[in-house]
Design an enzyme around this catalytic site. Structure first.
Site, PDB file in Angstrom:
ATOM      1  N   HIS A 238       0.853  -1.185   0.000  1.00 47.24           N
ATOM      2  CA  HIS A 238       0.000   0.000   0.000  1.00 47.24           C
ATOM      3  C   HIS A 238       0.885   1.229   0.000  1.00 47.24           C
ATOM      4  O   HIS A 238       1.821   1.333   0.796  1.00 47.24           O
ATOM      5  CB  HIS A 238      -0.926   0.011   1.212  1.00 47.24           C
ATOM      6  CG  HIS A 238      -2.085   0.937   1.045  1.00 47.24           C
ATOM      7  ND1 HIS A 238      -1.948   2.299   1.103  1.00 47.24           N
ATOM      8  CD2 HIS A 238      -3.398   0.701   0.798  1.00 47.24           C
ATOM      9  CE1 HIS A 238      -3.130   2.869   0.905  1.00 47.24           C
ATOM     10  NE2 HIS A 238      -4.030   1.925   0.716  1.00 47.24           N
ATOM     11  N   HIS A 349       0.722  -4.703   2.468  1.00 47.64           N
ATOM     12  CA  HIS A 349      -0.682  -4.526   2.832  1.00 47.64           C
ATOM     13  C   HIS A 349      -1.535  -5.762   2.576  1.00 47.64           C
ATOM     14  O   HIS A 349      -2.355  -6.127   3.425  1.00 47.64           O
ATOM     15  CB  HIS A 349      -1.252  -3.338   2.059  1.00 47.64           C
ATOM     16  CG  HIS A 349      -2.695  -3.062   2.325  1.00 47.64           C
ATOM     17  ND1 HIS A 349      -3.180  -2.812   3.594  1.00 47.64           N
ATOM     18  CD2 HIS A 349      -3.769  -2.991   1.476  1.00 47.64           C
ATOM     19  CE1 HIS A 349      -4.483  -2.603   3.528  1.00 47.64           C
ATOM     20  NE2 HIS A 349      -4.863  -2.708   2.262  1.00 47.64           N
TER      21      HIS A 349
END
Length: 554
Positions: A238, A349
């Site tokens: 992310h 992530h």
């Protein structure tokens, strides 16, 4: 039947079905399974501790008048960089409206605008199709699902129970149940099916948005049971996790950029457009690499450096309405989002890879199922489209209502034998490995990879695996028997055993992630190699692992 919010003694040695994991996938699965079955829901920590409740952005579904499942399909396929299973994606997007309807009926309060369900735009979506509950959508879903599970008399929740191994006669053989470390005991619980909903493995990396429980347990258990794993090299980093000394890597939702936030460097320059014409709204892997490359070029110490997410381009009232949780979290760390940008940097992530399953969540091992982030359903390919993860949890868990098994005959738990053992001599070096492994994996298999560094990582992790397995505590874990119900006389023994088992899980998934990344000599989606920076048509194949074999398959 006892409330799931307590942890009573296990009344039986056998349940019809065991669900391991209490995120959105695990909770929803228990609600969808036929009510005539006795179900044990096992959670490693307390309820509400998994990754699902951390999901801020929302859940994607084509429900707007200007949208369609076909557009959702095309966006998902495009983000997946050629490795999505089209049939699985069609299944996902076509069942999305039904999934939203089911959550609404259960009581999930999605935001509304003009009395209609509100949607927002996120990166790589061609339409505004992400439903949300402010910026705590995951928590809103988890709270409702947990409440509904508590109402079901056929479900017992066992909290703070750690899955040690799957019960079977040999790797690849049918599942007969599971062994658990619980209340300083090792107990074996029989079942005709086990559903792994254990989430991802973000704790393998030094920088991650995942909670501490995300140690890849289900994927490691499935591999040892002989299941086929798929595409473990594909990790989504992310681009915008909070980056401040001592602060956790709190995820700053993609929806913030969707609402108009700017990604800037220390000089205030919107650099993302130098790397992709879509700028901040390019797919996550593109934005993460843009940050990585920009810091490599401009920062004296790129490993510790960060860029900034500036929310001041969004109307303050909208920020207050849409992102109260982000405002609060930033305030805790001395950041006023209305007057200054948020320091951010990429963090691991989401894991696109996992246990290979079909459209009813079945693995290659009879009686073993996987859902959620632990599974590889084929819908994410090489790179997950934003907000498809919660949707995948709900859509594929719902298919378990079709599960038909023979009920298991009840049986009392045998009286455990007491064991006065400790592994203090092994604890120190296992703790050392546990601390070193995430930094090694971030260096070896992080945002940018190359063959020589991957091979160094493989050698180091392989040595650590052997060291732990050959230790006294490793040998103990390897020789657990279904006839051994054990009560440890020391809490330290149970703590040491959990540390060793969890570390082995991390080492196993780390090893196979590195092997998969070294195997794939190209860049695609969440897997980027600076020695092979372009995708190759020859590698539009899946990476599969079974036993000690890595191979490819169309």
């Amino acid at each position: 039947m006892n409330s799931p919010h307590s942890t009573p003694p296990i009344p039986s040695r056998a349940f019809d079905l065991i669900v391991v994991g209490s995120g959105a996938a695990g909770l929803y699965a228990t609600l969808c399974l036929p009510a005539q079955y006795r179900i044990l829901l096992v959670t490693k920590d307390k309820l509400r501790t998994g990754s699902s409740k951390w999901a801020q952005g929302g859940i994607a579904a084509a429900i707007a008048e200007d949208d369609s499942p076909e557009l959702h399909l095309e966006d998902t396929l495009h983000a997946g960089a050629g490795l999505c299973d089209r049939q699985a994606v069609e299944f996902l997007v076509n069942h999305a409206p039904e999934a939203i309807h089911s959550l609404l009926e259960l009581g999930v309060a999605f935001d509304r605008k003009n009395n209609k369900l509100a949607t927002t735009l996120e990166a790589a979506h061609s339409r505004s199709r992400v439903l949300h509950s402010q910026d705590t959508t995951g928590r809103a879903i988890i709270d409702i699902l947990t409440a509904r599970v508590s109402e079901r008399p056929n479900i017992q929740v066992l909290s703070q129970a750690f899955a040690l191994s799957l019960w079977q006669d040999a790797p690849g053989a049918a599942i007969q149940g599971i062994s658990l470390l619980w209340e300083n005991q090792i107990v074996w619980i029989g079942a005709n099916a086990v559903i792994l909903a254990t989430g991802g493995g973000g704790q393998i990396f030094a920088q991650t948005t995942n909670p501490p429980v995300s140690t890849g347990d289900g994927v490691a258990l499935a591999w040892r049971a002989g299941a086929v794993l798929r595409d473990l090299e594909f990790v989504q980093f992310h681009p915008t996790a909070l980056s401040k000394p001592e602060a956790p890597h709190f995820l700053i939702s993609e929806a913030v950029r969707g609402e108009g936030a700017h990604l800037v460097d220390a000089q205030g320059y919107r650099f993302a457009f130098d790397y992709d014409p879509r700028g901040e709204l390019a797919p996550r892997d593109v934005v993460s690499r843009a940050i990585f490359n920009h810091l490599e070029k401009t920062a004296p110490d790129p490993v510790r450096a960060n860029v900034y997410l500036d929310l001041r381009a969004i109307a303050p009232d909208k920020v207050r309405y849409r992102f109260p949780n982000i405002i609060q979290k930033c305030q805790q760390w001395g950041i006023d989002v209305f007057s200054e940008p948020i320091p951010v940097a990429p963090a691991a992530h989401y894991w696109m890879g996992g246990v290979a399953v079909d459209l009813i969540a079945a693995s290659s091992v009879p009686g073993l199922y996987a859902i959620g982030e632990a599974a590889s359903t084929g819908v994410h390919g090489a790179n997950r489209l934003a907000s498809n993860s919660l949707l995948e949890c709900i859509v594929f868990a719902a298919q378990l209502h079709k599960l038909a098994i023979e009920p298991v005959r009840d049986a009392p738990l045998p009286t455990p034998s007491e064991e006065a053992v400790e592994w203090e001599a092994d604890q120190g070096f296992i703790e050392s490995i546990r601390q070193q492994l995430p930094s090694l994996m971030w260096h070896s298999a992080g945002i940018s990879r190359q063959q020589s560094i991957l091979e160094e990582g493989i050698a180091r992790v392989s040595a650590w695996r052997s060291q732990v397995r050959e230790s006294a505590i490793g040998q103990y874990l390897n020789h657990l028997s279904p006839n051994d119900t054990v009560q440890f006389t020391s809490e330290a023994a149970a703590t040491q055993l959990k540390l060793a088992a969890e570390t082995l899980n991390l080492l196993d998934i780390g090893y196979w992630m590195l092997k998969s990344a070294a195997f794939r000599a190209e860049s695609r989606g969440g897997h980027y190699r600076n020695d092979y920076p372009q995708p190759s048509a020859d590698w539009q194949v899946h990476t599969l692992i079974q036993g000690d074999r890595v191979y490819s398959e169309y």
